[in-house]
Scaffold this motif. Structure first.
Motif, PDB file in Angstrom:
ATOM      1  N   UNK A 147       0.578  -1.189  -0.108  1.00 49.79           N
ATOM      2  CA  UNK A 147      -0.102  -0.108  -0.339  1.00 49.79           C
ATOM      3  C   UNK A 147       1.275   1.413  -0.098  1.00 49.79           C
ATOM      4  N   UNK A 148       2.086   1.162   0.403  1.00 51.87           N
ATOM      5  CA  UNK A 148       2.903   2.205   0.771  1.00 51.87           C
ATOM      6  C   UNK A 148       3.138   3.430  -0.462  1.00 51.87           C
ATOM      7  N   UNK A 149       3.734   2.206  -1.731  1.00 53.48           N
ATOM      8  CA  UNK A 149       3.726   2.738  -3.339  1.00 53.48           C
ATOM      9  C   UNK A 149       2.538   3.165  -3.831  1.00 53.48           C
ATOM     10  N   UNK A 150       1.112   2.718  -3.717  1.00 58.64           N
ATOM     11  CA  UNK A 150       0.448   2.999  -4.091  1.00 58.64           C
ATOM     12  C   UNK A 150       0.272   4.528  -3.508  1.00 58.64           C
ATOM     13  N   UNK A 151      -0.394   4.468  -1.961  1.00 59.73           N
ATOM     14  CA  UNK A 151      -0.713   6.201  -1.974  1.00 59.73           C
ATOM     15  C   UNK A 151       0.760   7.088  -1.124  1.00 59.73           C
ATOM     16  N   UNK A 152       2.076   7.099  -2.983  1.00 58.34           N
ATOM     17  CA  UNK A 152       2.888   7.214  -2.716  1.00 58.34           C
ATOM     18  C   UNK A 152       3.075   7.884  -0.637  1.00 58.34           C
ATOM     19  N   UNK A 153       3.487   7.152  -0.075  1.00 64.34           N
ATOM     20  CA  UNK A 153       4.176   6.973   0.959  1.00 64.34           C
ATOM     21  C   UNK A 153       5.619   7.904   0.870  1.00 64.34           C
ATOM     22  N   UNK A 154       5.947   8.569   1.739  1.00 65.48           N
ATOM     23  CA  UNK A 154       7.560   8.985   1.941  1.00 65.48           C
ATOM     24  C   UNK A 154       7.927   7.725   2.564  1.00 65.48           C
ATOM     25  N   UNK A 155       9.013   6.787   2.086  1.00 64.24           N
ATOM     26  CA  UNK A 155       9.799   6.304   2.985  1.00 64.24           C
ATOM     27  C   UNK A 155      10.998   5.843   3.167  1.00 64.24           C
ATOM     28  N   UNK A 156      11.793   5.657   3.018  1.00 65.79           N
ATOM     29  CA  UNK A 156      13.738   5.643   3.421  1.00 65.79           C
ATOM     30  C   UNK A 156      13.623   4.690   2.398  1.00 65.79           C
ATOM     31  N   UNK A 157      13.239   2.769   2.112  1.00 62.10           N
ATOM     32  CA  UNK A 157      12.722   2.532   1.143  1.00 62.10           C
ATOM     33  C   UNK A 157      12.530   2.904  -0.229  1.00 62.10           C
ATOM     34  N   UNK A 158      11.067   3.864  -0.539  1.00 57.75           N
ATOM     35  CA  UNK A 158      11.590   4.473  -1.817  1.00 57.75           C
ATOM     36  C   UNK A 158      12.293   5.638  -1.908  1.00 57.75           C
ATOM     37  N   UNK A 159      13.338   6.568  -0.646  1.00 60.95           N
ATOM     38  CA  UNK A 159      14.422   7.503  -1.363  1.00 60.95           C
ATOM     39  C   UNK A 159      15.436   6.366  -1.637  1.00 60.95           C
ATOM     40  N   UNK A 160      16.728   5.254  -0.683  1.00 65.74           N
ATOM     41  CA  UNK A 160      17.223   4.720  -1.096  1.00 65.74           C
ATOM     42  C   UNK A 160      17.623   3.459  -1.974  1.00 65.74           C
ATOM     43  N   UNK A 161      15.931   3.125  -2.168  1.00 62.20           N
ATOM     44  CA  UNK A 161      16.050   1.266  -2.467  1.00 62.20           C
ATOM     45  C   UNK A 161      16.351   0.444  -1.314  1.00 62.20           C
ATOM     46  N   UNK A 162      15.158  -0.904  -1.816  1.00 61.38           N
ATOM     47  CA  UNK A 162      15.853  -1.487  -0.920  1.00 61.38           C
ATOM     48  C   UNK A 162      16.900  -2.910  -0.054  1.00 61.38           C
ATOM     49  N   UNK A 163      18.073  -2.254  -1.412  1.00 59.88           N
ATOM     50  CA  UNK A 163      18.833  -3.176  -1.182  1.00 59.88           C
ATOM     51  C   UNK A 163      20.057  -0.986  -0.376  1.00 59.88           C
ATOM     52  N   UNK A 164      20.130  -0.619  -0.584  1.00 60.45           N
ATOM     53  CA  UNK A 164      20.233   0.559   0.661  1.00 60.45           C
ATOM     54  C   UNK A 164      19.945   0.297   1.510  1.00 60.45           C
ATOM     55  N   UNK A 165      18.182   0.741   1.815  1.00 56.19           N
ATOM     56  CA  UNK A 165      17.952   0.107   2.486  1.00 56.19           C
ATOM     57  C   UNK A 165      18.112  -0.879   3.674  1.00 56.19           C
ATOM     58  N   UNK A 166      18.649  -1.926   3.475  1.00 54.12           N
ATOM     59  CA  UNK A 166      18.805  -3.200   4.236  1.00 54.12           C
ATOM     60  C   UNK A 166      20.306  -2.790   4.807  1.00 54.12           C
ATOM     61  N   UNK A 167      21.280  -2.062   3.904  1.00 50.90           N
ATOM     62  CA  UNK A 167      22.347  -1.735   4.866  1.00 50.90           C
ATOM     63  C   UNK A 167      21.646  -0.919   5.870  1.00 50.90           C
ATOM     64  N   UNK A 168      21.211   0.250   5.313  1.00 50.60           N
ATOM     65  CA  UNK A 168      21.250   0.848   6.472  1.00 50.60           C
ATOM     66  C   UNK A 168      20.107   0.730   8.069  1.00 50.60           C
ATOM     67  N   UNK A 169      19.478  -0.405   7.563  1.00 50.41           N
ATOM     68  CA  UNK A 169      18.936  -1.019   8.784  1.00 50.41           C
ATOM     69  C   UNK A 169      20.119  -2.205   9.552  1.00 50.41           C
ATOM     70  N   UNK A 170      20.934  -2.846   9.121  1.00 45.52           N
ATOM     71  CA  UNK A 170      22.410  -2.967   9.815  1.00 45.52           C
ATOM     72  C   UNK A 170      23.285  -2.206  10.691  1.00 45.52           C
ATOM     73  N   UNK A 171      23.293  -1.280  10.158  1.00 50.17           N
ATOM     74  CA  UNK A 171      24.135   0.071  10.374  1.00 50.17           C
ATOM     75  C   UNK A 171      23.643   0.354  11.909  1.00 50.17           C
ATOM     76  N   UNK A 172      22.063  -0.030  11.747  1.00 50.64           N
ATOM     77  CA  UNK A 172      21.113   1.276  12.812  1.00 50.64           C
ATOM     78  C   UNK A 172      20.907  -0.367  13.830  1.00 50.64           C
ATOM     79  N   UNK A 173      20.715  -1.175  13.276  1.00 49.08           N
ATOM     80  CA  UNK A 173      21.333  -2.232  14.428  1.00 49.08           C
ATOM     81  C   UNK A 173      22.825  -2.535  15.442  1.00 49.08           C
ATOM     82  N   UNK A 174      23.159  -2.641  14.731  1.00 50.93           N
ATOM     83  CA  UNK A 174      25.270  -2.322  15.067  1.00 50.93           C
ATOM     84  C   UNK A 174      24.894  -0.512  15.980  1.00 50.93           C
ATOM     85  N   UNK A 175      24.544   0.428  15.744  1.00 55.99           N
ATOM     86  CA  UNK A 175      24.469   1.863  16.606  1.00 55.99           C
ATOM     87  C   UNK A 175      23.522   1.205  17.758  1.00 55.99           C
TER      88      UNK A 175
END
Length: 319
Positions: free
Chosen positions: A264-292
């Motif tokens: 529903x996020x894309x259909x509703x034009x939701x602003x997400x980091x996945x949309x800004x960064x793309x799924x691959x970079x978002x997963x890298x950011x997710x791993x970094x946040x866990x470490x942080x």
């Protein structure tokens, strides 16, 4: 102490996390069930049956209770009595559940399913769902104000203030307004938000309540400024990680597992980091946040291992 020793002896910390998450969920459910009994408390005239049923429907019988878990586990590091932490956690869960009941409404996200069952306005009606949310929000501050939450009135006052700010204009509600604006609700077309703007939106809409869950334990425990700063960093990283994981689930998750509609996020034009960064970079950011998040708890040593496991859980959950 038993929990710390168990970790030292090589017990699977992730399994221990799941056990303690489940226990907190059970205890929170029982406490909310008691707080939402039919009998009015001092100062109340009556508890209308339909409203009470809707409040119970919106808050009982589902959810991982991650937010109360964060309160209970952070408070335990300061030796806070479990019953105090559970009361603060129940108040936080009331705010969370109210926000879901309102967020699901047709005027907001227009969802039919929540936790695998009809949303509150589908199970009852829109007016009742709105009032149920209102009731849960105000009950949260009733709970925090009770001596049962902490014998020190100054601690209770600080909890009330912190939850109000996490929930309101500069927190969750403000974030929800930014979220609607990002969809283009108030303009001819959705605006283009950059990464920093999306982070601000999500830190308010989702992160603020998770961060409060972490800070509430420190408030209950009368922690010093250094200790509070550590939980502030942990909670902020955890909140951002939670939202990225949620956005990835919306993109890739199975509705039957997630318990609500996906895609529903894309259909509703939701602003997400996945949309800004793309799924691959978002997963890298997710791993970094866990470490942080885990690094922020370094000063607490092995005593915080279960909270560190919570950060891993947030990043890898499937629902």
């Amino acid at each position: 102490m038993a929990r710390i020793e168990a970790v030292k002896k090589g017990v699977d910390v992730d399994a221990l996390f799941q056990e303690r998450l489940g226990q907190t969920a059970h205890d929170t459910e029982a406490l909310l069930d008691r707080l939402l009994e039919a009998a009015p408390v001092d100062g109340e005239r009556a508890r209308p049956g339909r409203l009470l049923d809707a409040m119970r429907y919106a808050s009982l019988g589902g959810g991982k209770r991650l937010r109360p878990f964060l309160v209970v586990e952070s408070a335990a590091l300061f030796g806070v009595a479990r019953q105090y932490a559970l009361m603060a956690g129940a108040a936080l869960e009331c705010v969370h559940c109210y926000s879901l009941a309102h967020d699901d409404l047709p005027a907001m996200d227009n969802d039919d399913l929540r936790r695998g069952r009809p949303t509150a306005h589908k199970a009852f009606d829109e007016a009742t769902a709105i009032l149920a949310g209102d009731g849960l929000l105000t009950l949260a501050f009733d709970i925090l104000a009770r001596p049962e939450t902490h014998p020190d009135a100054e601690v209770r006052l600080e909890l009330v203030s912190a939850l109000a700010r996490a929930s309101g204009l500069g927190g969750m509600v403000g974030g929800q307004m930014l979220d609607l604006a990002a969809e283009g609700r108030f303009d001819a077309a959705p605006p283009r938000l950059d990464e920093g703007e999306v982070k601000t939106l999500q830190a308010m809409k989702t992160g603020a309540l998770l961060r409060f869950g972490c800070l509430a334990g420190a408030i209950l425990g009368k922690a010093n400024q250094s200790q509070r700063s550590a939980f502030d960093r942990y909670g902020s990283a955890l909140g951002e990680a939670f939202q990225i994981a949620d956005d990835l689930l919306d993109l890739e998750g199975d509705p039957a597992t997630v318990g609500k509609a996906t895609g529903k996020d894309a259909a509703a034009h939701k602003a997400t980091l996945v949309g800004v960064l793309g799924p691959v970079a978002a997963r890298r950011r997710l791993e970094s946040l866990v470490a942080e998040a885990q690094a922020a708890l370094g000063p607490f040593g092995g005593a915080a291992d279960v909270l560190k496991a919570a950060a891993r859980f947030v990043a890898t959950r499937s629902a």
